[in-house]
Scaffold this motif. Structure first.
Motif, PDB file in Angstrom:
ATOM      1  N   ILE A  91      18.881  22.356  97.046  1.00  0.00           N
ATOM      2  CA  ILE A  91      20.262  22.702  97.392  1.00  0.00           C
ATOM      3  C   ILE A  91      21.206  21.694  96.767  1.00  0.00           C
ATOM      4  CG2 ILE A  91      21.934  22.982  99.260  1.00  0.00           C
ATOM      5  CD1 ILE A  91      19.782  23.956 101.058  1.00  0.00           C
ATOM      6  N   LEU A  92      22.195  22.208  96.047  1.00  0.00           N
ATOM      7  CA  LEU A  92      23.222  21.374  95.416  1.00  0.00           C
ATOM      8  C   LEU A  92      24.525  21.539  96.204  1.00  0.00           C
ATOM      9  CD1 LEU A  92      22.496  22.198  91.663  1.00  0.00           C
ATOM     10  CD2 LEU A  92      21.578  20.333  93.053  1.00  0.00           C
ATOM     11  N   HIS A  93      25.040  20.442  96.699  1.00  0.00           N
ATOM     12  CA  HIS A  93      26.183  20.480  97.627  1.00  0.00           C
ATOM     13  C   HIS A  93      27.520  20.700  96.934  1.00  0.00           C
ATOM     14  CE1 HIS A  93      27.427  16.431  96.375  1.00  0.00           C
ATOM     15  NE2 HIS A  93      26.156  16.057  96.478  1.00  0.00           N
ATOM     16  N   GLU A  94      28.540  20.903  97.757  1.00  0.00           N
ATOM     17  CA  GLU A  94      29.910  21.009  97.255  1.00  0.00           C
ATOM     18  C   GLU A  94      30.535  19.613  97.201  1.00  0.00           C
ATOM     19  OE1 GLU A  94      31.820  23.761  99.938  1.00  0.00           O
ATOM     20  OE2 GLU A  94      30.511  23.126 101.548  1.00  0.00           O
ATOM     21  N   CYS A  99      17.756  18.780  99.796  1.00  0.00           N
ATOM     22  CA  CYS A  99      19.169  18.653  99.442  1.00  0.00           C
ATOM     23  C   CYS A  99      19.315  17.495  98.457  1.00  0.00           C
ATOM     24  CB  CYS A  99      20.015  18.376 100.682  1.00  0.00           C
ATOM     25  SG  CYS A  99      19.874  19.608 101.979  1.00  0.00           S
ATOM     26  N   ILE A 100      19.810  17.786  97.290  1.00  0.00           N
ATOM     27  CA  ILE A 100      20.003  16.747  96.280  1.00  0.00           C
ATOM     28  C   ILE A 100      21.425  16.207  96.388  1.00  0.00           C
ATOM     29  CG2 ILE A 100      20.058  16.209  93.819  1.00  0.00           C
ATOM     30  CD1 ILE A 100      18.055  18.415  93.362  1.00  0.00           C
ATOM     31  N   SER A 101      21.549  14.913  96.636  1.00  0.00           N
ATOM     32  CA  SER A 101      22.872  14.305  96.668  1.00  0.00           C
ATOM     33  C   SER A 101      23.282  13.904  95.254  1.00  0.00           C
ATOM     34  CB  SER A 101      22.887  13.076  97.577  1.00  0.00           C
ATOM     35  OG  SER A 101      24.186  12.499  97.571  1.00  0.00           O
ATOM     36  N   LEU A 102      24.438  14.365  94.859  1.00  0.00           N
ATOM     37  CA  LEU A 102      24.979  14.014  93.549  1.00  0.00           C
ATOM     38  C   LEU A 102      25.746  12.705  93.594  1.00  0.00           C
ATOM     39  CD1 LEU A 102      26.335  17.584  92.734  1.00  0.00           C
ATOM     40  CD2 LEU A 102      24.249  16.557  91.811  1.00  0.00           C
ATOM     41  N   TYR A 103      25.893  12.158  94.805  1.00  0.00           N
ATOM     42  CA  TYR A 103      26.675  10.949  94.995  1.00  0.00           C
ATOM     43  C   TYR A 103      25.773   9.756  95.294  1.00  0.00           C
ATOM     44  CZ  TYR A 103      30.607  14.194  95.619  1.00  0.00           C
ATOM     45  OH  TYR A 103      31.550  15.173  95.449  1.00  0.00           O
ATOM     46  N   SER A 104      26.130   8.607  94.768  1.00  0.00           N
ATOM     47  CA  SER A 104      25.366   7.391  95.030  1.00  0.00           C
ATOM     48  C   SER A 104      25.481   7.023  96.507  1.00  0.00           C
ATOM     49  CB  SER A 104      25.880   6.239  94.165  1.00  0.00           C
ATOM     50  OG  SER A 104      27.244   5.991  94.411  1.00  0.00           O
TER      51      SER A 104
END
Length: 201
Positions: A7-10, A34-39
């Motif tokens: 899952i790629l978040h908003e 859930c993959i976090s795109l944020y550090s």
């Protein structure tokens, strides 16, 4: 059959809504991540929408994550029979850009920036969930363009961007229920097909 769903978040990050989606789609045969795109798995409250948007655009963007996400997907293919993606908003646009990878299915939920990447032709069945209205463009024109692509299936529901998120001011309960059922059915169809790309248009 073992399935992995990413899952790629908003723009808000991996928040309660995204975590709930992971719980909803997890079962004995399906592992959801859930993959976090944020550090540091950073998240933003909804009232900081503009800050969240600027952070995503300036610190992440639609290009930089692609290599890392591709590696993660290809690595997962060595452990699972099926790999699928669900993206919301900016995550949906990233999922769309990854649709050329050897995947079994992709779900893009109100990925408004998909319109900027219409050169991409998904190589796997792709379900695109759209609202009835978007602030900055004609969503009906986007739907018409997407409907012409052979492996893309579009569904449109009453509401605005964010209508599936129960904490979003644009949340629409009826549209959420219908869209969620559509996504679940999409997953079930892929299961019945054993991951083959022969879903009818």
């Amino acid at each position: 059959m073992k399935r992995k769903v990413f899952i790629l978040h908003e723009i808000y990050g991996v928040n309660d809504f995204i975590k709930l989606q992971a719980e909803t789609f997890s079962n004995v045969n399906t592992t959801v991540e859930c993959i976090s795109l944020y550090s540091g798995r950073k998240t933003f409250p909804y009232e900081q929408e503009q800050d969240a948007y600027e952070y995503f655009i300036n610190e992440v963007g639609f290009d930089a994550p692609l290599e890392k996400l591709t590696e993660k997907i290809l690595e997962a293919r060595t452990h699972y029979d099926e790999i699928m993606l669900i993206g919301f908003s900016v995550g949906a646009t990233l999922a769309w850009r990854l649709s050329i990878l050897p995947l079994q299915g992709i779900v893009c939920v109100y990925g408004s920036r998909i319109r900027q990447y219409m050169d991409i032709i998904p190589s796997c069945p792709t379900l695109v969930i759209l609202p009835s209205h978007e602030k900055n463009f004609n969503v009906h024109e986007l739907k018409k363009t997407l409907d012409a692509l052979p492996s893309v299936h579009t569904r449109q529901y009453p509401g605005q961007h964010g209508f599936m998120d129960f904490n979003n001011s644009n949340y629409c309960d009826e549209s959420y229920s219908q869209a969620h059922a559509e996504i679940s059915q999409f997953f079930e169809i892929k299961t019945c097909q054993g991951g083959q790309n022969n879903e009818p248009k």
